[in-house]
Design an enzyme around this catalytic site. Structure first.
Site, PDB file in Angstrom:
ATOM      1  N   GLU A 143      11.606 -33.928   6.480  1.00  0.00           N
ATOM      2  CA  GLU A 143      12.946 -33.344   6.576  1.00  0.00           C
ATOM      3  C   GLU A 143      13.817 -34.066   7.602  1.00  0.00           C
ATOM      4  O   GLU A 143      14.339 -33.460   8.544  1.00  0.00           O
ATOM      5  CB  GLU A 143      12.841 -31.847   6.877  1.00  0.00           C
ATOM      6  CG  GLU A 143      12.161 -31.105   5.738  1.00  0.00           C
ATOM      7  CD  GLU A 143      12.283 -29.584   5.792  1.00  0.00           C
ATOM      8  OE1 GLU A 143      12.570 -29.038   6.868  1.00  0.00           O
ATOM      9  OE2 GLU A 143      12.096 -28.945   4.742  1.00  0.00           O
ATOM     10  N   GLU A 301       8.102 -29.279  -1.226  1.00  0.00           N
ATOM     11  CA  GLU A 301       7.719 -27.980  -0.673  1.00  0.00           C
ATOM     12  C   GLU A 301       8.410 -26.917  -1.511  1.00  0.00           C
ATOM     13  O   GLU A 301       9.624 -26.988  -1.713  1.00  0.00           O
ATOM     14  CB  GLU A 301       8.157 -27.838   0.793  1.00  0.00           C
ATOM     15  CG  GLU A 301       7.464 -28.828   1.705  1.00  0.00           C
ATOM     16  CD  GLU A 301       7.863 -28.692   3.176  1.00  0.00           C
ATOM     17  OE1 GLU A 301       8.415 -27.638   3.559  1.00  0.00           O
ATOM     18  OE2 GLU A 301       7.618 -29.638   3.928  1.00  0.00           O
TER      19      GLU A 301
HETATM   20  C1  GLA Z   1      10.152 -26.922   6.283  1.00  0.00           C
HETATM   21  C2  GLA Z   1       9.182 -27.956   6.818  1.00  0.00           C
HETATM   22  C3  GLA Z   1       7.780 -27.477   6.834  1.00  0.00           C
HETATM   23  C4  GLA Z   1       7.734 -26.066   7.305  1.00  0.00           C
HETATM   24  C5  GLA Z   1       8.518 -25.207   6.375  1.00  0.00           C
HETATM   25  C6  GLA Z   1       8.394 -23.742   6.714  1.00  0.00           C
HETATM   26  O1  GLA Z   1      10.527 -27.100   4.997  1.00  0.00           O
HETATM   27  O2  GLA Z   1       9.236 -29.181   6.149  1.00  0.00           O
HETATM   28  O3  GLA Z   1       7.023 -28.333   7.672  1.00  0.00           O
HETATM   29  O4  GLA Z   1       8.252 -25.998   8.582  1.00  0.00           O
HETATM   30  O5  GLA Z   1       9.853 -25.588   6.448  1.00  0.00           O
HETATM   31  O6  GLA Z   1       9.046 -22.945   5.793  1.00  0.00           O
END
Ligand code: GLA
Ligand code: ZN
Length: 655
Positions: A143, A301
């Site tokens: 991210e 994710e």
């Molecule tokens: C983000 C991060 C993850 C985690 C999630 C939790 O998307 O990339 O590492 O912190 O949020 O929801």
């Protein structure tokens, strides 16, 4: 084929657990596993001392069980020894102070020392695993945001960017308007990154701030290319990406993914409070991500449980949400959906960011729903090249998004919302919309939506003029044509370069914010408006809607203009859903694009097709069971259910 995966952190669990987890993954129909994110301290526990034995073991066990692997570079969280020994690798915050360790993401992306260590660990990983047949791709870091570090390296980078752009300091002073508040610089060396946490963006020169945002995006893109090149050297042919998310520091993702092989996104539809029922923004976000490379994408994710960490724990996903939102991503172009995370962490800050399995590891309701989703996807056999086809495009730009973040227009007026309102109207008619970069080509489209093109790009305006002249339909909305490319105001009548195309002038505007205005059309249709009211004088255009309230009662609020063989609409206000829907119906009719009428709110239809087959997805994006009249049938939907039909049908029947 479209596949389901999970995010796994084997370093958090004992070896005994691995076999059990991997066996359950394989049994459930999981096809891919994402690993090694944040694992740097386990891979290089002390400077220059490496331990890959455990990761070798994990990779062998996964591939031995037929699971594919996405490997992450662990550069989001460097080991503490690195930060302690080489303090300059820590970011400098806007206060001017160095960050300290404790959370994650503290690294300065441009520090040469950080890059030396990051490059080494990335190179070693790529060399060791890059050619393994089970490896299907790479995720760089985690991210990544636009680089807002204020250390001497990053500040020097900003000055170098400005020097290259403006050549001499006088040109920068003129472009930024530095005669205001005695802001003239004598030399590039006098320029800093925006320091001082007391100053809000609203106080800082918008020209300076927009150049800073441009630099911050480029700087992050540079860090990504640096890693990409190392990976490509040792891991030829394996797709490289990074996982996008939206934050206050969102970079220009067109630029980021322009350098990568596939676009990827972390998909967390909001979990409702009691009483709320659906999430209409989610489809827009997915269409936006599909537009980064104008191609199908990955979800690295996917929401699997309640969130908790930076906020109180959210409500649990309601029955149907885990499978429904994952299938919605597939419906809008995802080829891989990886659920975050397989097991809920028992330790660390995110121990209440729930995964598919709770702390106990006992499969429960959420897991069972996930397992059903895996079975459904595996039975469908959706080819990766099955794509959405659209005759309608919506132009989106991070330049505009940043410019509107830097300067708020009126209460409730955001750039994203202007885009979402238009997008939602076409979607409510079951029509696919491609969200594409402003500078993208328009061939194949019949209708082009242009929400708030604030910082005007003459090349975009000319392209739209050519498009309409040859028969296209364009919708331009309020706050278009306001700024020059340096984010200073154009000194001409609004809507500036759009005046000719739209055949209209803006005499005055009323930023009513949370207030409301009434509108009506010459045919007597009534709408509500809010946020912003341009008071229009048509030139060559005809009135599409006029105000019914305020001191501008009777004056035009929206117009339609014939231009060459096509038409351009200018909407000078922010309307209600009915207004956008009627505009959509009219523009689709003008462009000869068929649709199936207005869907009940919350229903979403999309089609993915290739030469051999066609998949229609119908999504009940709502927490209630509902019926939908579809053709001659009445279909019954459970909450958040997606029905998928395949043509021609395979032997494995679709639910
Ligand atoms: C983000 C991060 C993850 C985690 C999630 C939790 O998307 O990339 O590492 O912190 O949020 O929801
Ligand atoms: Zn820095």
């Amino acid at each position: 084929m479209v596949a389901v995966g999970v995010d796994y952190y084997p370093e958090h669990w004992g070896k005994e657990q691995w076999d059990q987890d991997i066996a359950l993954m394989a049994r459930t129909g999981v096809k891919a596993v994402r690993i090694a994110e944040f694992a740097w301290s386990r891979l290089e526990p002390r400077e220059g001392e490496f331990d890959f034995a455990w990761l070798d073991d994990v990779v062998d066990r996964l591939s031995g069980n037929g699971l594919k692997i996405i490997l992450c570079t662990p550069t989001n969280s460097a080991p503490v020894w690195l930060y302690r020994r080489y303090g300059e690798t820590l970011q400098v915050e806007r206060t001017g102070r160095r960050a300290d360790t404790g959370i994650r993401g503290h690294r300065c992306l441009s520090s040469p020392v950080f890059r030396r260590f990051a490059g080494r660990i990335v190179g070693l990983l790529a060399e060791r695993y890059g050619r393994r047949p089970a490896l299907i791709g790479w995720q760089i870091d985690n991210e990544l945001e636009a680089n807002h570090c204020n250390c001497p390296h990053c500040a020097a980078g900003f000055r170098a960017f400005l020097r290259e752009k403006y050549g001499e300091i006088g040109a920068l002073n003129r472009a930024w308007g530095n005669d205001v508040w005695s802001g003239d610089f004598a030399d590039f060396e006098e320029i800093n990154t925006p320091l001082g946490d007391k100053y809000d963006y609203g106080w800082l020169n918008p020209s300076y701030m927009l150049d800073y945002e441009r630099f911050a995006s480029r700087s992050t893109a540079g860090f990504i290319r640096f890693q990409r090149d190392i990976i490509r050297k040792y891991s030829p042919g394996k797709p490289v990406t990074t996982n996008a998310c939206f934050s206050a520091r969102t970079p220009d993702y067109y630029r980021i993914f322009g350098d990568l092989d596939v676009a990827a996104y972390d998909n967390y539809p909001s979990l409702y409070k009691q009483g709320e029922r659906s999430n209409p923004q989610q489809a827009f976000v997915l269409d936006l991500v599909r537009g980064y490379k104008r191609s199908n994408f990955w979800i690295l994710e996917q929401m699997s449980g309640s969130f908790g960490c930076w906020a109180p724990i959210s409500p649990a996903p309601r029955p149907g949400m885990i499978a429904g939102y994952a299938m919605q991503a597939v419906a809008r172009g995802a080829n891989l959906v990886m659920h975050f995370r397989w097991r809920t962490a028992a330790r660390g800050a995110e121990m209440f960011c729930h995964g598919l399995l709770d702390h106990s590891g006992v499969p429960g309701r959420r897991f069972r729903e996930f397992a059903e989703f895996c079975a459904q996807i595996n039975a469908l056999n959706i080819p990766e090249d099955a794509a959405l086809k659209s005759k309608v495009a919506l132009l989106y730009s991070y330049e505009q998004e940043h410019a509107f973040k830097i300067q708020k227009m009126s209460e409730g007026f955001t750039y994203r919302r202007q885009a979402e309102l238009l997008h939602r109207a076409y979607m409510s008619l079951g029509v696919n919309v491609d969200v594409i970069e402003e500078t993208a080509g328009l061939s194949g489209y019949a209708v082009v939506l242009v929400p708030a093109h604030f910082v005007a790009d003459d090349a975009v305006v000319r392209k739209l003029e050519r498009f309409v002249r040859s028969g296209g339909t364009v919708v331009v909305t309020a706050r278009s044509g306001v700024k020059d490319p340096y984010n200073a105001c154009l000194t001409r009548e609004l809507p500036g370069p759009f005046a000719k195309l739209c055949g209209v002038l803006v005499d005055e505007y009323d930023p009513i914010g949370a207030g409301s205005a009434a509108l009506s059309t010459p045919e007597g249709k009534k709408y509500a408006a809010t946020c912003w009211c341009d008071i229009l004088t048509p030139q060559t255009a005809e009135v599409w809607a006029a105000y019914d309230s305020e001191f501008y009662k009777g004056r035009a609020a929206a117009v339609r203009n014939r231009f060459g063989k096509g038409r351009a609409y200018y909407l000078g206000t922010v309307g209600d859903d009915a207004l956008y829907r009627d505009l959509a119906v009219e523009t689709l009719a003008a462009a000869g694009i068929p649709h199936g009428g207005v869907l009940p709110p919350g229903f979403e239809i999309s089609v993915r097709e290739n030469e051999g087959c066609e998949f229609t997805f119908i999504f009940n994006n709502d927490g209630e069971a509902r019926d939908l009249r579809y053709g001659k049938e009445t279909l019954r939907f459970k909450p958040f259910e997606v029905k998928v039909t395949r043509r021609p049908p395979t032997r494995s029947p679709c639910p």
